[in-house]
Motif scaffolding. Structure first.
Motif, PDB file in Angstrom:
ATOM      1  N   GLY A 136       0.815  -1.214   0.000  1.00  0.00           N
ATOM      2  CA  GLY A 136       0.000   0.000   0.000  1.00  0.00           C
ATOM      3  C   GLY A 136       0.845   1.258   0.000  1.00  0.00           C
ATOM      4  N   ARG A 137       0.193   2.350   0.196  1.00  0.00           N
ATOM      5  CA  ARG A 137       0.866   3.638   0.194  1.00  0.00           C
ATOM      6  C   ARG A 137       1.768   3.768   1.413  1.00  0.00           C
ATOM      7  N   PRO A 138       2.981   4.293   1.239  1.00  0.00           N
ATOM      8  CA  PRO A 138       3.876   4.413   2.389  1.00  0.00           C
ATOM      9  C   PRO A 138       3.334   5.412   3.417  1.00  0.00           C
ATOM     10  N   ARG A 139       3.461   5.069   4.676  1.00  0.00           N
ATOM     11  CA  ARG A 139       3.018   5.933   5.777  1.00  0.00           C
ATOM     12  C   ARG A 139       4.250   6.323   6.586  1.00  0.00           C
ATOM     13  N   HIS A 140       4.337   7.602   6.879  1.00  0.00           N
ATOM     14  CA  HIS A 140       5.468   8.092   7.654  1.00  0.00           C
ATOM     15  C   HIS A 140       4.939   8.860   8.846  1.00  0.00           C
ATOM     16  N   GLU A 141       5.601   8.690   9.961  1.00  0.00           N
ATOM     17  CA  GLU A 141       5.224   9.415  11.159  1.00  0.00           C
ATOM     18  C   GLU A 141       5.539  10.895  10.973  1.00  0.00           C
ATOM     19  N   LYS A 142       4.634  11.731  11.437  1.00  0.00           N
ATOM     20  CA  LYS A 142       4.852  13.161  11.317  1.00  0.00           C
ATOM     21  C   LYS A 142       6.062  13.551  12.151  1.00  0.00           C
ATOM     22  N   TYR A 143       6.900  14.389  11.587  1.00  0.00           N
ATOM     23  CA  TYR A 143       8.130  14.898  12.194  1.00  0.00           C
ATOM     24  C   TYR A 143       9.217  13.834  12.317  1.00  0.00           C
ATOM     25  N   SER A 144       9.106  12.718  11.570  1.00  0.00           N
ATOM     26  CA  SER A 144      10.205  11.755  11.523  1.00  0.00           C
ATOM     27  C   SER A 144      11.291  12.328  10.620  1.00  0.00           C
ATOM     28  N   ASP A 145      12.454  11.649  10.579  1.00  0.00           N
ATOM     29  CA  ASP A 145      13.552  12.127   9.731  1.00  0.00           C
ATOM     30  C   ASP A 145      13.114  12.220   8.262  1.00  0.00           C
TER      31      ASP A 145
END
Length: 154
Positions: A22-31
């Motif tokens: 699926g679509r990549p999910r990134h944590e907000k304010y991660s690198d």
């Protein structure tokens, strides 16, 4: 069988694994998020604005908004041309320009637009029935109106 949009996914689909993730999910304010901040919708839309899928469509639609008219010949044109030869003052000439858009109904009907040019008449040629004002060559039959720049019609 899984589907991609409206079609079924082929068995040997090259990107099957990536599709299942699926679509990549990134944590907000991660690198990653700090390096690749989400683009606002307006800036993202500008990326695609140079893409013109229907080249010429905008011009074709805009050309439909032009109001073409019939050519009209003033009754006292010969008198105005005779007086124009005597004048050395600047004048304004309103002249007919036929429609050049072959896709328009106006082209077939012989309609056109009236344009205006101002200046001093440099040459009147009775043989070719044309006059030159500034750099514009105008045929006698295209002249719709001749006025002196002072505002009174001649």
């Amino acid at each position: 069988m899984r589907t991609i949009g409206f079609m079924t996914m082929p068995v040997d689909f090259k990107y099957k694994k990536a599709h299942h993730l699926g679509r990549p999910r990134h944590e907000k304010y991660s690198d990653f998020w700090r390096r690749h901040t989400p683009m606002d919708h307006v800036r993202r839309a500008k990326l695609f604005s140079p893409f013109d899928a229907l080249r010429g469509f905008d011009e074709a639609v805009e050309s439909k908004n032009i109001r073409y008219v019939e050519r009209s010949i003033p009754a006292d044109l010969n008198e105005k041309l005779r007086r124009l030869q005597e004048l050395s003052r600047p004048v304004t000439i309103r002249f007919f320009v036929p429609c050049t858009d072959e896709n328009s109904e106006a082209f077939e009907k012989g309609l056109g637009l009236y344009k205006t040019v101002s200046g001093t008449v440099r040459d009147i040629n009775p043989v070719t029935e044309t006059l030159r004002i500034n750099e514009t060559l105008v045929s006698f039959e295209d002249i719709g109106e001749i006025t002196e720049d002072s505002g009174s019609e001649r």
